[in-house]
Design a protein around this motif. Sequence first.
Motif, PDB file in Angstrom:
ATOM      1  N   ASP A 456     -23.768 -63.409 -39.586  1.00 34.84           N
ATOM      2  CA  ASP A 456     -24.622 -63.204 -40.520  1.00 34.84           C
ATOM      3  C   ASP A 456     -25.578 -61.771 -39.985  1.00 34.84           C
ATOM      4  N   ASN A 457     -26.466 -61.444 -41.061  1.00 34.36           N
ATOM      5  CA  ASN A 457     -27.252 -60.191 -40.720  1.00 34.36           C
ATOM      6  C   ASN A 457     -28.403 -60.029 -41.377  1.00 34.36           C
ATOM      7  N   THR A 458     -29.537 -59.562 -41.185  1.00 38.22           N
ATOM      8  CA  THR A 458     -30.555 -59.262 -42.030  1.00 38.22           C
ATOM      9  C   THR A 458     -31.069 -57.871 -41.771  1.00 38.22           C
ATOM     10  N   GLY A 459     -30.388 -57.241 -41.062  1.00 37.87           N
ATOM     11  CA  GLY A 459     -30.628 -55.603 -40.969  1.00 37.87           C
ATOM     12  C   GLY A 459     -31.679 -55.350 -39.685  1.00 37.87           C
ATOM     13  N   ASP A 460     -32.101 -56.391 -38.910  1.00 32.54           N
ATOM     14  CA  ASP A 460     -32.770 -56.347 -37.811  1.00 32.54           C
ATOM     15  C   ASP A 460     -32.080 -56.652 -36.524  1.00 32.54           C
ATOM     16  N   PRO A 461     -32.307 -55.787 -35.500  1.00 36.73           N
ATOM     17  CA  PRO A 461     -31.276 -55.849 -34.571  1.00 36.73           C
ATOM     18  C   PRO A 461     -31.586 -57.364 -33.752  1.00 36.73           C
ATOM     19  N   ARG A 462     -32.503 -58.079 -33.907  1.00 32.14           N
ATOM     20  CA  ARG A 462     -32.712 -59.311 -33.177  1.00 32.14           C
ATOM     21  C   ARG A 462     -32.002 -60.530 -34.159  1.00 32.14           C
ATOM     22  N   THR A 463     -31.224 -60.072 -35.370  1.00 30.69           N
ATOM     23  CA  THR A 463     -30.652 -60.898 -35.954  1.00 30.69           C
ATOM     24  C   THR A 463     -29.148 -60.541 -36.329  1.00 30.69           C
ATOM     25  N   ALA A 464     -28.862 -59.369 -35.738  1.00 24.95           N
ATOM     26  CA  ALA A 464     -27.477 -58.681 -35.898  1.00 24.95           C
ATOM     27  C   ALA A 464     -26.347 -59.747 -35.340  1.00 24.95           C
ATOM     28  N   SER A 465     -25.410 -60.267 -36.216  1.00 27.45           N
ATOM     29  CA  SER A 465     -24.354 -60.708 -35.723  1.00 27.45           C
ATOM     30  C   SER A 465     -23.108 -60.255 -35.365  1.00 27.45           C
ATOM     31  N   TYR A 466     -22.371 -60.152 -34.255  1.00 31.08           N
ATOM     32  CA  TYR A 466     -21.314 -59.700 -33.889  1.00 31.08           C
ATOM     33  C   TYR A 466     -20.603 -60.384 -32.833  1.00 31.08           C
ATOM     34  N   VAL A 467     -19.307 -59.943 -32.682  1.00 31.95           N
ATOM     35  CA  VAL A 467     -18.339 -60.602 -31.437  1.00 31.95           C
ATOM     36  C   VAL A 467     -17.863 -59.381 -30.701  1.00 31.95           C
ATOM     37  N   ASP A 468     -18.084 -59.275 -29.597  1.00 34.92           N
ATOM     38  CA  ASP A 468     -17.500 -58.308 -28.528  1.00 34.92           C
ATOM     39  C   ASP A 468     -16.101 -58.840 -28.025  1.00 34.92           C
ATOM     40  N   PHE A 469     -14.930 -58.204 -28.061  1.00 38.07           N
ATOM     41  CA  PHE A 469     -13.980 -58.747 -27.483  1.00 38.07           C
ATOM     42  C   PHE A 469     -13.700 -57.921 -26.174  1.00 38.07           C
ATOM     43  N   ILE A 470     -13.630 -58.048 -24.954  1.00 39.21           N
ATOM     44  CA  ILE A 470     -12.938 -57.120 -23.992  1.00 39.21           C
ATOM     45  C   ILE A 470     -11.715 -57.606 -23.649  1.00 39.21           C
ATOM     46  N   VAL A 471     -10.901 -56.687 -23.807  1.00 37.19           N
ATOM     47  CA  VAL A 471      -9.485 -56.360 -23.959  1.00 37.19           C
ATOM     48  C   VAL A 471      -8.964 -55.653 -22.846  1.00 37.19           C
ATOM     49  N   THR A 472      -7.888 -55.897 -22.432  1.00 35.47           N
ATOM     50  CA  THR A 472      -7.124 -54.990 -21.392  1.00 35.47           C
ATOM     51  C   THR A 472      -5.708 -54.898 -21.831  1.00 35.47           C
ATOM     52  N   VAL A 473      -5.428 -53.354 -21.979  1.00 36.26           N
ATOM     53  CA  VAL A 473      -3.875 -52.795 -22.266  1.00 36.26           C
ATOM     54  C   VAL A 473      -3.517 -52.037 -21.284  1.00 36.26           C
ATOM     55  N   PRO A 474      -2.228 -52.056 -21.251  1.00 37.71           N
ATOM     56  CA  PRO A 474      -1.449 -51.295 -20.010  1.00 37.71           C
ATOM     57  C   PRO A 474      -1.394 -49.870 -20.255  1.00 37.71           C
ATOM     58  N   THR A 475      -1.422 -49.401 -21.541  1.00 44.31           N
ATOM     59  CA  THR A 475      -1.162 -47.952 -21.796  1.00 44.31           C
ATOM     60  C   THR A 475      -2.374 -47.214 -22.789  1.00 44.31           C
ATOM     61  N   ALA A 476      -2.699 -46.103 -22.628  1.00 40.77           N
ATOM     62  CA  ALA A 476      -3.415 -45.566 -23.752  1.00 40.77           C
ATOM     63  C   ALA A 476      -2.637 -45.199 -24.778  1.00 40.77           C
ATOM     64  N   ARG A 477      -3.081 -45.627 -26.005  1.00 42.43           N
ATOM     65  CA  ARG A 477      -2.128 -45.123 -27.331  1.00 42.43           C
ATOM     66  C   ARG A 477      -2.647 -46.140 -28.376  1.00 42.43           C
ATOM     67  N   ASN A 478      -2.069 -45.970 -29.644  1.00 43.65           N
ATOM     68  CA  ASN A 478      -2.684 -46.658 -30.912  1.00 43.65           C
ATOM     69  C   ASN A 478      -1.996 -48.084 -30.616  1.00 43.65           C
ATOM     70  N   TYR A 479      -2.867 -49.023 -31.065  1.00 45.01           N
ATOM     71  CA  TYR A 479      -2.220 -50.489 -31.261  1.00 45.01           C
ATOM     72  C   TYR A 479      -2.675 -50.926 -32.537  1.00 45.01           C
ATOM     73  N   THR A 480      -1.653 -51.905 -32.946  1.00 42.07           N
ATOM     74  CA  THR A 480      -2.045 -52.612 -34.164  1.00 42.07           C
ATOM     75  C   THR A 480      -2.872 -53.851 -33.917  1.00 42.07           C
ATOM     76  N   MET A 481      -3.966 -53.958 -34.632  1.00 46.06           N
ATOM     77  CA  MET A 481      -4.753 -55.279 -34.328  1.00 46.06           C
ATOM     78  C   MET A 481      -4.700 -56.162 -35.341  1.00 46.06           C
ATOM     79  N   ARG A 482      -4.151 -57.283 -35.228  1.00 42.02           N
ATOM     80  CA  ARG A 482      -4.075 -58.195 -36.457  1.00 42.02           C
ATOM     81  C   ARG A 482      -5.381 -58.943 -36.352  1.00 42.02           C
ATOM     82  N   ILE A 483      -6.154 -59.211 -37.365  1.00 43.69           N
ATOM     83  CA  ILE A 483      -7.317 -60.293 -37.081  1.00 43.69           C
ATOM     84  C   ILE A 483      -6.989 -61.466 -37.919  1.00 43.69           C
ATOM     85  N   GLY A 484      -7.223 -62.873 -37.227  1.00 42.38           N
ATOM     86  CA  GLY A 484      -7.057 -64.040 -38.026  1.00 42.38           C
ATOM     87  C   GLY A 484      -8.520 -64.503 -38.537  1.00 42.38           C
TER      88      GLY A 484
END
Length: 559
Positions: A456-484
């Motif tokens: 959720d979110n109300t426009g305040d940094p104290r209520t901002a909702s987000y998920v951070d994914f720390i990912v590791t990939v072998p090479t620098a390039r474009n990746y297709t990211m599929r989201i369930g």
Amino acid sequence: MSVVVAGAAALFVGVAGGPANAANSTLTVNAASPFRPVSHVGAGGLYALAENNQPADAMLLPLKLHTLTQPAPGVGQRPNGQPPGGDSLLVAPQATRVGAAEYIRMPDIYPDFPYRWVSWNDWLAKVDAQVNARLAATATSNITGWELWNEPDWTWNTSAAGSFNAGWVRTFQRVRARDPLTPIVGPSTAVYNESWMRSFLTYARDNNALPDIICWHELEGSARIAGDIANYRALEASLGISPRRISINEYATPTEVDQPGSVASYLAKFERGGVDNAHRAFWYEYGTVNGLTVNNQPTGSWWLYKWYGDMAGNMVVTTPRAQTGLDGFASHDPTRRIVNVVFGGESGTNHVRVTGLSSLGSSVRVLVESTPAAGRFTQVSAPTVISNTTATVTNGELTVTVPNMTATSGYHLVIQPTSGVPSYQQRYEAENGSIFRANRFGSSSASAGGYVGQIDNTGDPRTASYVDFIVTVPTARNYTMRIGYANATGATATHGLAYNGGPWSTVSYPPTAAWGRFGATVSTTVTLRAGHNVIRLAKGSPYFAGGTGYAELDYIELS
């Protein structure tokens, strides 16, 4: 099937303060018995970061840091004679880059420890200044707790300030008058004491000043952790208090904190006990995650937390012989079909019995490696590989025997099929990510059984909702990211997408049949660098205007 790790040697002999435990212990792991999503609850530290990006991001990202306790804005505290540093708002940009939340320790505005009380007018003015500074930091969204005091069971000046319980309520009310949104953490006692906690909780309950997150320290060895947690939960229920999240925001003795074998026992007990987060105690230098790095290089202890950071999927049940000695924690990632076990705390020949392995097939690769208690000033460039062999799983079970263990060293066991395992992790479960102001849930239709909702979110940094994914990939390039995802609003919902602090784009989620029912996916393209990257999916976030509607997140997958 049993595997004897041949040729294992004592890796670090004669460490002062190491426990003298008997050999021939067995740690039992049930890989088919998940009990909570991997969230790296014990990967945190008191005064872990210092200004000027110390340690470097590259040393922090592999650890998947959960929550840190940092000093007050305008810090005056001089820890162990060092100059003031680690200001929570000044280190917030780096903490955010590596996915870590922060608690602000308010009394660290004072220069001395134990704190030297001046007056109530002085203290409340300091409280106001800190809250005002945080509210002015509108680009900072990783502050998830105000810690009102630290170790009041011995640092509170009752003769000058009155009772702590009354002082807690007065401070609580002052913070809440200016900031009704940020959780409050406490009472942060030096030790868990039932009678002290009962008095505090009763007074706080009766004055509408209960902490949102209950906190105490475990600085007297790991053997009492399970009992302390059980005692608190029973006390909480007896007082009619709804369950609080538990934070142990200082753990491990001065000797133990640099011993991977000892720390493994703490982490195991935090995971089994269901704590929300736990932080390495500060005994020495700040800005090193309390001894995990030296000159931006890993120490022996860093590798244990890196093994912890590599875990994904679900934590699975581990059963030690006793509360002391051999102990460990384990995970099973069903998408990669990998079982990770981290253990230690015992010398001599010991065993790890792993059951519930049928899903891995009959032929598996078994890696055993170790990391020494080499101290906080000694670089350890890599773990020592003890054995890397193949084995046959019989009736879903395998026992690995490790001779010549050293109680202070940490050990890592990885079991995976001999074929069919992706060369790098491609699927990242949302419930394994760094989750800000959203919640984890379970669903039989979700990948690995879990997902993140109430984003959720109300426009305040104290209520901002987000998920951070720390990912590791072998090479620098474009990746297709599929989201369930799931979106039962009946209309298209949107999240913001950014990676590595770059510009925002929008992800759209068409409606699906029901909340908590998964199978729908959307895809987009992300441009990633080789190595670690941080991908954010946000309903609200600094520099992002905000998403529309609502969507639940199951996973992301890179290909």
